[in-house]
Design a protein around this motif. Structure first.
Motif, short mmCIF file in Angstrom:
data_model
loop_
_atom_site.label_atom_id
_atom_site.label_comp_id
_atom_site.label_asym_id
_atom_site.label_seq_id
_atom_site.Cartn_x
_atom_site.Cartn_y
_atom_site.Cartn_z
N GLU A 115 0.80 -1.36 0.11
CA GLU A 115 -0.06 0.04 0.21
C GLU A 115 0.93 1.15 -0.15
N ASN A 116 1.95 1.26 -1.02
CA ASN A 116 2.87 2.34 -0.88
C ASN A 116 2.44 3.16 -2.40
N SER A 117 1.75 4.40 -2.15
CA SER A 117 1.34 4.87 -3.44
C SER A 117 2.39 5.72 -4.01
N VAL A 118 3.61 6.16 -2.96
CA VAL A 118 4.54 6.93 -3.74
C VAL A 118 5.28 6.03 -4.68
N LEU A 119 5.58 4.86 -4.29
CA LEU A 119 6.60 3.81 -5.14
C LEU A 119 5.61 3.35 -6.26
N THR A 120 4.56 3.19 -5.93
CA THR A 120 3.56 2.86 -6.97
C THR A 120 3.78 3.69 -8.39
N ARG A 121 3.51 5.03 -7.85
CA ARG A 121 3.60 6.08 -8.85
C ARG A 121 5.02 6.13 -9.55
N GLU A 122 5.85 6.09 -8.70
CA GLU A 122 7.44 6.05 -9.39
C GLU A 122 7.37 4.73 -10.49
N LEU A 123 7.17 3.81 -10.02
CA LEU A 123 7.38 2.47 -10.75
C LEU A 123 6.29 2.66 -12.08
N LYS A 124 5.09 3.17 -11.97
CA LYS A 124 4.43 3.30 -12.96
C LYS A 124 5.04 4.29 -14.20
N GLU A 125 5.48 5.25 -13.59
CA GLU A 125 6.41 6.23 -14.51
C GLU A 125 7.67 5.39 -15.25
N GLY A 126 8.08 4.55 -14.52
CA GLY A 126 9.11 3.79 -15.09
C GLY A 126 8.57 3.19 -16.34
N LEU A 127 7.48 2.04 -15.91
CA LEU A 127 6.92 1.43 -16.81
C LEU A 127 6.27 1.99 -18.01
N ALA A 128 6.07 3.15 -17.87
CA ALA A 128 5.59 4.08 -19.18
C ALA A 128 6.73 4.32 -19.95
N GLU A 170 17.37 -12.98 -9.91
CA GLU A 170 17.19 -11.41 -10.20
C GLU A 170 15.97 -10.96 -10.06
N LEU A 171 14.76 -11.73 -9.91
CA LEU A 171 13.63 -11.42 -9.61
C LEU A 171 13.49 -11.26 -8.01
N VAL A 172 14.30 -12.07 -7.08
CA VAL A 172 14.17 -11.92 -5.75
C VAL A 172 15.09 -10.73 -5.40
N SER A 173 16.05 -10.51 -6.16
CA SER A 173 16.96 -9.36 -5.75
C SER A 173 16.33 -7.92 -6.03
N PHE A 174 15.32 -7.98 -7.24
CA PHE A 174 14.56 -6.85 -7.48
C PHE A 174 13.63 -6.46 -6.45
N LEU A 175 12.94 -7.51 -6.10
CA LEU A 175 11.77 -7.31 -4.98
C LEU A 175 12.67 -6.90 -3.76
N ALA A 176 13.78 -7.40 -3.38
CA ALA A 176 14.53 -6.72 -2.23
C ALA A 176 14.86 -5.45 -2.38
N THR A 177 15.18 -4.86 -3.48
CA THR A 177 15.41 -3.41 -3.80
C THR A 177 14.13 -2.71 -3.57
N VAL A 178 13.09 -3.37 -4.44
CA VAL A 178 11.68 -2.45 -4.11
C VAL A 178 11.23 -2.37 -2.49
N GLN A 179 11.70 -3.52 -1.83
CA GLN A 179 11.37 -3.36 -0.24
C GLN A 179 12.33 -2.37 0.36
N MET A 180 13.25 -2.31 -0.11
CA MET A 180 14.46 -1.32 0.45
C MET A 180 13.84 -0.04 0.11
N LEU A 181 13.35 0.22 -1.06
CA LEU A 181 12.85 1.66 -1.37
C LEU A 181 11.79 1.86 -0.79
N HIS A 182 10.89 0.85 -0.57
CA HIS A 182 9.83 1.20 0.44
C HIS A 182 10.14 1.73 1.93
N ARG A 183 10.97 0.87 2.45
CA ARG A 183 11.24 1.22 3.74
C ARG A 183 12.02 2.61 3.82
N ILE A 184 12.69 2.99 2.90
CA ILE A 184 13.19 4.40 2.87
C ILE A 184 12.16 5.41 2.90
#
Length: 145
Positions: free
Chosen positions: A40-53, A104-118
């Motif tokens: 439920e992290n709307s800030v990170l969701t917005r950032e990832l959507k911009e990256g996907l776009a 690679e998948l697990v490492s990516f998710l760990a990075t997203v988790q780190m960004l969430h915590r930050i």
């Protein structure tokens, strides 16, 4: 959060994980968006959507493989993990979902988790600063900027 060494370290981790080594970046971002829904992290969701776009969609991507990656990504996003014997069997029977792609998948998710915590830490830090600049007088809040 404002220390240069901290920012360089985070930038390095993000740069390494937001590139496409074996998994298509757009697929990794979709997995990250699933994770952000769970968090439920709307800030990170917005950032990832911009990256996907900004990504060129890969039309050659195998839909069965992408579905499996999304399912595995969602399963490992929960704590505790919701990996099942069925999912493990699907990974093992997949010629495309190699051990390197799993890592690679697990490492990516760990990075997203780190960004969430930050982002959570930053929100608390920012709110604490605002609260320190606020006084209560006769039940009324007054903010000093």
């Amino acid at each position: 959060l404002k220390h240069k060494t901290f920012n360089r370290a985070v930038t390095g981790v993000v740069a390494k994980n937001f590139t496409s080594a074996q998994l298509p970046l757009q697929l990794k971002i979709k997995v990250g968006l699933q994770y952000c829904d769970i968090l439920e992290n709307s800030v990170l969701t917005r950032e990832l959507k911009e990256g996907l776009a900004s990504q060129v969609l890969d039309q050659d991507q195998d839909d069965d493989f992408a579905s499996l990656v999304l399912e595995v990504g969602k399963a490992v996003s929960f704590s505790p993990s919701r990996m099942s014997p069925k999912l493990v069997d699907q990974i093992r029977s997949s010629d495309e979902f190699t051990p390197g792609k799993v890592v690679e998948l697990v490492s990516f998710l760990a990075t997203v988790q780190m960004l969430h915590r930050i982002t959570c830490f930053y929100a608390v830090d920012t709110n604490t600063e605002k609260m320190m600049n606020t006084t209560i007088t006769n039940g009324n809040y007054k903010t000093f900027d």
